[in-house]
Design a protein around this motif. Sequence first.
Motif, PDB file in Angstrom:
ATOM      1  N   GLY A  26      44.901  19.132   7.032  1.00  0.00           N
ATOM      2  CA  GLY A  26      45.724  20.331   6.933  1.00  0.00           C
ATOM      3  C   GLY A  26      44.923  21.520   6.441  1.00  0.00           C
ATOM      4  N   GLU A  27      45.601  22.444   5.804  1.00  0.00           N
ATOM      5  CA  GLU A  27      44.965  23.658   5.297  1.00  0.00           C
ATOM      6  C   GLU A  27      44.637  23.486   3.818  1.00  0.00           C
ATOM      7  OE1 GLU A  27      47.852  26.685   6.035  1.00  0.00           O
ATOM      8  OE2 GLU A  27      47.334  26.827   8.148  1.00  0.00           O
ATOM      9  N   THR A  30      47.395  23.253   1.206  1.00  0.00           N
ATOM     10  CA  THR A  30      48.117  22.000   0.974  1.00  0.00           C
ATOM     11  C   THR A  30      47.474  21.204  -0.153  1.00  0.00           C
ATOM     12  OG1 THR A  30      46.832  20.814   2.640  1.00  0.00           O
ATOM     13  CG2 THR A  30      48.877  21.840   3.378  1.00  0.00           C
ATOM     14  N   GLU A  33      47.054  25.026  -4.753  1.00  0.00           N
ATOM     15  CA  GLU A  33      48.143  26.002  -4.821  1.00  0.00           C
ATOM     16  C   GLU A  33      47.576  27.339  -5.301  1.00  0.00           C
ATOM     17  OE1 GLU A  33      52.511  26.367  -6.931  1.00  0.00           O
ATOM     18  OE2 GLU A  33      50.925  25.290  -7.975  1.00  0.00           O
TER      19      GLU A  33
END
Length: 105
Positions: A26-27, A30, A33
């Motif tokens: 994913g990015e 993810t 934060e």
Amino acid sequence: MSKTLKKKKHWSTKVQECTVSWGGSGELVTVVEVRGGAELGEFPYLGHIVSEALVCHGGRFPSSGDVLLEVNGTPVSGLTNRDTLAVIRHFREPIRMKTVKPGVC
């Protein structure tokens, strides 16, 4: 009487740089934060970090609460949270992040 003043180091000497990747799952957002932002009157800073998913290739591993200054040479201090996330999403891994501990500036 003359007192000798202790010369303090400039905050920019405490800036840490780290190159991180997250295994293509994913990015980056993810795994890390990003909180704060100009709309809240704050610098962008790192929130919760899933350290098991991040690999630090060089520099000091970022920690939760670190103020995010640059991503791959692009300054993000002063940007909104949404714009900071857009800058992060623009680059592929690995990503170079410049951070500083809060309270140093």
